[in-house]
Design a protein around this motif. Structure first.
Motif, PDB file in Angstrom:
ATOM      1  N   ASN A 389       0.828  -1.210   0.000  1.00  0.00           N
ATOM      2  CA  ASN A 389       0.000   0.000   0.000  1.00  0.00           C
ATOM      3  C   ASN A 389       0.859   1.255   0.000  1.00  0.00           C
ATOM      4  O   ASN A 389       0.603   2.208  -0.746  1.00  0.00           O
ATOM      5  CB  ASN A 389      -0.922  -0.007   1.219  1.00  0.00           C
ATOM      6  CG  ASN A 389      -1.902  -1.152   1.211  1.00  0.00           C
ATOM      7  OD1 ASN A 389      -2.235  -1.693   0.149  1.00  0.00           O
ATOM      8  ND2 ASN A 389      -2.386  -1.550   2.378  1.00  0.00           N
ATOM      9  N   LEU A 390       1.876   1.273   0.839  1.00  0.00           N
ATOM     10  CA  LEU A 390       2.701   2.464   1.001  1.00  0.00           C
ATOM     11  C   LEU A 390       3.437   2.805  -0.292  1.00  0.00           C
ATOM     12  O   LEU A 390       3.441   3.960  -0.737  1.00  0.00           O
ATOM     13  CB  LEU A 390       3.700   2.241   2.137  1.00  0.00           C
ATOM     14  CG  LEU A 390       4.442   3.478   2.648  1.00  0.00           C
ATOM     15  CD1 LEU A 390       3.451   4.504   3.191  1.00  0.00           C
ATOM     16  CD2 LEU A 390       5.449   3.084   3.715  1.00  0.00           C
ATOM     17  N   ILE A 391       4.036   1.806  -0.926  1.00  0.00           N
ATOM     18  CA  ILE A 391       4.803   2.062  -2.144  1.00  0.00           C
ATOM     19  C   ILE A 391       3.880   2.445  -3.294  1.00  0.00           C
ATOM     20  O   ILE A 391       4.182   3.357  -4.084  1.00  0.00           O
ATOM     21  CB  ILE A 391       5.651   0.824  -2.500  1.00  0.00           C
ATOM     22  CG1 ILE A 391       6.751   0.641  -1.445  1.00  0.00           C
ATOM     23  CG2 ILE A 391       6.265   0.972  -3.892  1.00  0.00           C
ATOM     24  CD1 ILE A 391       7.551  -0.630  -1.606  1.00  0.00           C
ATOM     25  N   THR A 392       2.734   1.773  -3.416  1.00  0.00           N
ATOM     26  CA  THR A 392       1.788   2.100  -4.482  1.00  0.00           C
ATOM     27  C   THR A 392       1.354   3.555  -4.393  1.00  0.00           C
ATOM     28  O   THR A 392       1.359   4.296  -5.390  1.00  0.00           O
ATOM     29  CB  THR A 392       0.554   1.188  -4.412  1.00  0.00           C
ATOM     30  OG1 THR A 392       0.954  -0.173  -4.603  1.00  0.00           O
ATOM     31  CG2 THR A 392      -0.464   1.561  -5.484  1.00  0.00           C
ATOM     32  N   VAL A 393       0.970   3.994  -3.203  1.00  0.00           N
ATOM     33  CA  VAL A 393       0.509   5.369  -3.008  1.00  0.00           C
ATOM     34  C   VAL A 393       1.647   6.361  -3.216  1.00  0.00           C
ATOM     35  O   VAL A 393       1.479   7.396  -3.882  1.00  0.00           O
ATOM     36  CB  VAL A 393      -0.107   5.542  -1.605  1.00  0.00           C
ATOM     37  CG1 VAL A 393      -0.370   7.014  -1.303  1.00  0.00           C
ATOM     38  CG2 VAL A 393      -1.404   4.750  -1.501  1.00  0.00           C
TER      39      VAL A 393
END
Length: 439
Positions: A389-393
């Motif tokens: 989630n963190l990297i995608t965002v």
């Protein structure tokens, strides 16, 4: 009257019979007395008017045409869902960034490259229609798999952040423009926080009115800025045909604008889920038809020179406050919009709004779009301790805000397209990698 299958699988007439009810919660298949229906319907017209009028101005569309097709689109939606989903279809803000990117719109006056944008909006409507047909056959599970809340929120956030330079530029022409823009921002904030009743639900339109009056007093009255020219308003007739446009289909515009359909799906899905929760009646069985109604309305609007349309949260807020969900209210609101669409005088008044006032509105509106990302993540309890989630965002927001552009021969895909496709693809790759790691 023809019959259809309702959300619960039972056979029913295509349109409800709208039984009369005068007290308590008014459900979608019920109605108030006709006089109250008229007044309540006009209230919904006021609730949608701010965003429906401001959105086309920010893209250089004719506000009369946009208003006309928002009314027509709402009536189309009403027919396709069999009068069972209470929603108003107004101008979608999701198209603003991609339309500006495709047309190079300067932010003031008519958009000279509007036909190219219209072609892209038609393509978005067609893609939306294809999605709706698949949903009607297979349900929405595949959409939720392809675009979970972390991806949807990232894409929504990107749209707002990508527009930020446009908003700032609009209030940077002079110090006077900057102060007017900031005053409009303050007015909107005060209305949203301190106003009471229905007024609290109209911060954008009240901010526009307040900013217009302030600009008029300081520029036309005291000479501190460029005065508003009222000659076009004085010369405009009260009744007349709006200026229709026809789309031009260009591959680069289509590829950039069409993916906005994904955002419209997410918006509509969230709104219908919210209405179902408020009424206590699941509308999941009508999701495919609701998507189809929105897609057809968007296609027809763009073929006439109007904006893409979407279901409006503003009207959902009014329903939440009044507990009146009768779908007949939206027939009234839509009919009023159609009538106003045939008033060039009304359109000329809207077009006289100064650029500095529009800039102040843009700062708030574009910021609210970006902030909606946070709301999506919070409401869906997105876990940012998960590296997927963190990297995608992180990647999506940076690519979108920085307007990272990919070029393929003569075609260029701007920051919003790059971030949208990048977020979807990157999340699926990381999801697959995580699944292998867990195995």
């Amino acid at each position: 009257m023809p019959t259809a299958t309702g959300p619960d699988g039972r056979s029913e007439t295509y349109f409800p019979r709208w039984t009369l009810k005068t007290t308590g919660v008014i459900m979608p298949d019920e109605r108030l007395p006709w006089g109250q229906t008229l007044v309540s319907g006009l209230q919904h017209g006021v609730a949608m008017s701010g965003a429906t009028i401001i959105a086309p101005l920010l893209m250089g569309f004719d506000p009369n045409v946009a208003l006309l097709f928002s009314g027509i689109g709402t009536l189309i939606f009403f027919v396709i869902v069999g009068g069972r989903v209470p929603s108003y279809l107004g101008s979608s803000f999701s198209f603003i960034a991609v339309v500006i990117a495709v047309t190079g719109y300067s932010g003031q006056g008519p958009n000279p490259n509007l036909p190219v944008a219209l072609g892209g909006i038609v393509a978005a409507g067609v893609l939306y229609g294809i999605i709706s047909l698949i949903v009607m056959r297979a349900g929405v599970g595949w959409i939720e798999h392809l675009m979970p809340p972390v991806v949807t929120g990232a894409v929504v956030g990107v749209i707002g952040l990508n527009l930020a330079p446009v908003a700032v530029k609009a209030v940077s022409g002079s110090q006077f423009d900057t102060w007017i823009g900031l005053a409009v921002v303050l007015m909107i904030g005060l209305v949203a926080v301190a106003a009471r009743g229905l007024w609290r639900r109209l911060p954008i339109i009240l901010g526009a009115v307040g900013g217009y009056i302030l600009y008029l007093l300081l520029a036309n009255g005291l000479g501190w800025g460029k005065p508003i020219d009222f000659a076009p308003l004085a010369g405009a007739p009260w009744i007349g045909l709006p200026k229709f446009e026809t789309p031009v289909f260009r591959a680069d515009a289509i590829i950039l604008i069409a993916p906005v359909a994904i955002i419209l799906v997410a918006e509509n899905l969230g709104h219908i889920k919210a209405i179902g929760a408020m009424t206590g009646r699941s509308l999941d069985g009508l999701l495919g038809r609701a998507f189809l109604g929105d897609s057809v309305a968007t296609i027809i609007s763009a073929f006439g020179g109007g904006t893409g349309v979407t279901t409006y949260a503003e009207n959902i807020g009014v329903m939440a406050a009044t507990k009146v969900y009768s779908t007949l209210l939206f027939v009234v609101a839509a009919s009023a919009s159609v009538l106003l669409g045939f008033s060039p005088k009304f359109g000329a008044l809207i077009l006289s709004i100064p650029g500095a006032v529009l800039g102040g509105l843009s700062i708030v509106v574009f910021g609210l779009i970006a902030a909606m990302a946070g709301r999506i993540w919070v409401e869906n309890k997105v876990d940012f301790s998960d590296p997927r989630n963190l990297i995608t965002v992180a990647v999506a927001l940076t690519a979108g805000a920085g307007d990272l552009t990919f070029k393929f021969s003569d075609f260029a895909m701007g920051g919003i397209g790059t971030a949208t496709f990048g977020a979807i693809i990157l999340y699926q790759i990381l999801r697959a990698a995580n699944a292998r790691d867990q195995a």
